[in-house]
Scaffold this motif. Sequence first.
Motif: not given
Lengths: 561, 350
Positions: B79-93
């Motif tokens: 469940r942890f793996e499925q939830k762990g989708k990385v949010p898109d940070l392209r704009d701030v990174d």
Amino acid sequence: MSALVAVSDLRVSFVTRRTSVDAVRGVSFTVREDATLALVGESGSGKTVSAMSILRLLPENAVVHPASRIAYRGENLLEASAARLRALRGRDISAVFQEPMSSLNPVLTVGEQVAEVLRLHRRMTSRAAVERAAELLAEVGIPEPRARLRAYPHELSGGQQQRVMIAMAIANEPKLLIADEPTTALDVTVQRQVLELIARLRERHRMSVLFISHDLGLVGELADDVVVMRDGVVREAGPVERIFHAPQDPYTRALLACRPRLDARPRRLPVIDDFMRGRAAAIEPLARPPAGAPALQAKQLRKEFRLRTGFFASRALVAVSDVSFDVSRGRTVGLVGESGSGKTTVARLMLRLLEPTAGEARLDGTELTGLKAAELLPLRRRIQIVFQNPYASLNPRRNIGRTLVEPMRIHRLGASEAHRYERARELLQRVGLPADAMQRYPHEFSGGQRQRIAIARALAVEPEVLVCDEPVSALDVSVQATVLNLLLDLQESLGLAYVFISHDLAVVKYMSDEVLVMRAGEVVERGTPEAIFASPQHEYTRKLIAAIPRGYEGRYSESRA
Amino acid sequence: MAAVLDVTPENAWTALWHRLQQDRVGAVSLGIVVAYLVMILFAAAGWLARGWSVEVGVPYANPAFLGDRPNLEASLARRFEQKGKVPDLRDVDPLAPKYDEWARRTAELKSTEPERSMTLPWGGDRWGRDVLAKAIKGSQVSIAVGVVAALCATFIGTLLGALAGFYGRWVSDFLEWVYNVFTSIPAILLIFTLAAVLRSGPLAALFASGIWTVVIILAVTGWTGMYRLVRAEYMKHREREYVLAAQAIGASAASRMFVHILPNVSHVILVQLSLLVVAFIKVEVILSFLGLGVPVDMVSWGTMLSEAQTELIIGKWWQLAAATVFMAIFLTAFSMLTDSLRDALDPKLR
């Protein structure tokens, strides 16, 4: 006189996981009241098992046949309960064993041990028991009995230990005393004293004695009846006069004859086999070669052992002092004396198993003392030793073949290994053992056979001098004769020079051309055996001669009269 | 020729072999020990349990025979793996321009996520590794450490004990001092000291590979008991007549010590050896537990047992069972074997 103990048709076997051995096969005898019965036989004849059956002191795996019966005053002891037996043991029937040192508890004082017997069976108070213990020690002839009560067994000599054992055995005035070879582990002169003690106590307390021994000569001096056993059966039984004067069984006759006699020196000693097969024993006298150039010489040998008495202090114990002798090829020098007289130390000094403090040992004129190990090695080949205890002198972990081949390998004798094994087989044949002994281990042989193996090992390197350190003392009298004959055969055919050590004056007299009597490390008398026996000069020699068992002729009661 | 062969004594090892065969307990123990040794050889060669460190199952995978047992830990992790989708940070990174390069290089690497199975033959550990494979690989390390260390300790103890007992005098005095020094330091302290020296001292580079450190520590601290026993036996035997007889035929001191006396005291040495193997395997467990034993990238029964401690609380017993069963069978068989060996070497007990 009525029967005290009647053993009838006793059969005992020892059951092991795989086999069952019949040790006693239908033995019957009767111990009369107020008399001594002797059970005589070689080791393995079942005499001890028969006697211990009376007390039911048998190993766990012993099975007594249900038809056997041992009646003690009409009561069958084989059916008695454990409680009843406990009550009888030590009170009505008591025992004295062969090894006094291991029969006494080493961590309890002598007084405690004697008193324990009294407390157990007589419910005496401690004080009364100690009082009585002191009286008993006095009765068995221990000097200063009161002081000795507090002594531990190791503080007493072997003879005194055996006296303590006897004191414990007679403490409750038993009806029967079973003495299982009580003097075999003792010196000859002490043996004499202990025998006299047993005979005197028997008379005074009117008890019966069941005396077990391998030595018919010894038994003749104190037994009233004799039972001769062999291989678990009775060969002959009867009053002592008849056994000695008109023996019926050839085995009895053989036992009587195989001990070296003091009045004759036949070429070979008669052995059991001669009698069992009806062969005539040699009667021509033993021929001895004249003395020649000495093969081995001892010159004023002295050995001191340092005993540490304190942190830095030490004290010298003189084991051997000023011992000199020569022995030439084909001849024998005999050393005789009791334990502690330094005989064995002399043997070890001659072999350089010990370093002498002073004096020298020469082999064919070459001095052995002071040689380095490498220089000594070739000389080791020429002088060999046979030890007293054939049970200890063979390496239990190697078979006979390896034992015999090793000395040849060390001294590079024989062309190849196959050659050496061939020669080892010849040696076995020479000492009268079958060739299949090669692959067997020491424990598979009897004492006499082991001593033959030890002799074969000594001969493997073709020595000129053989030091025999009590070679027959651990053997039964009947086996003794065969080993002595073998030694004489080898001496005649190989021209060996012997240094023959024994505590038994009769054996030394038979074997030697010159006898040295040793006591406390010193030679007290020397001369030809005939001269020493005809006119012993030293008092100690006379004591040794008097200690030789003389059979029925030397009976204790008559000699005292 | 046959006649000559007849009298040549049976080879000691052949005789030993024949006698071991007659002893049923000994034969079975020998079979088990040999089976273990074969297993270790296969494991060392990489034919067996090569992939012990691969996470082939789900965490705490159930043993095959308990397949339908609920596995809370595995489902939680999933469940942890499925939830762990990385949010898109392209704009701030600030590192956003590197994203493409990273993606390209990641694609170049072959990453295989193995098919994680729900059950394993004897269950899995916290990372989903096969416990059975771990136990087999762990046997290799533990037995090698235990047996090699015991053999080393036996060698040291026997040699010094023989010298002290046979020669006595100053040799014995000197070796007694050494013995006293070793036994006066508490054992665990001595082990720690040696571990510190061997792991971080100038010798550290030499023993970097791992298990040799443990072997040396155990051998150097464990020889003292053997030394005492062997010394006492030699003191007793050097006075025996068969040894004097050997001296009389010209046997050298070394021959008397090791050819004549040694076989006669071998029973003492063998029994002590078997006790040492058992003790050393147990000490290895303790050392590994304390972090002084085998390195973290290896597995031994000791590391398995220390892991099992936490697992047991949440009811995952199979790792403990696997390590214990492997260890118990081997130690029992090994003790029985040395016992039979003792009997087989004694000519009196044929």
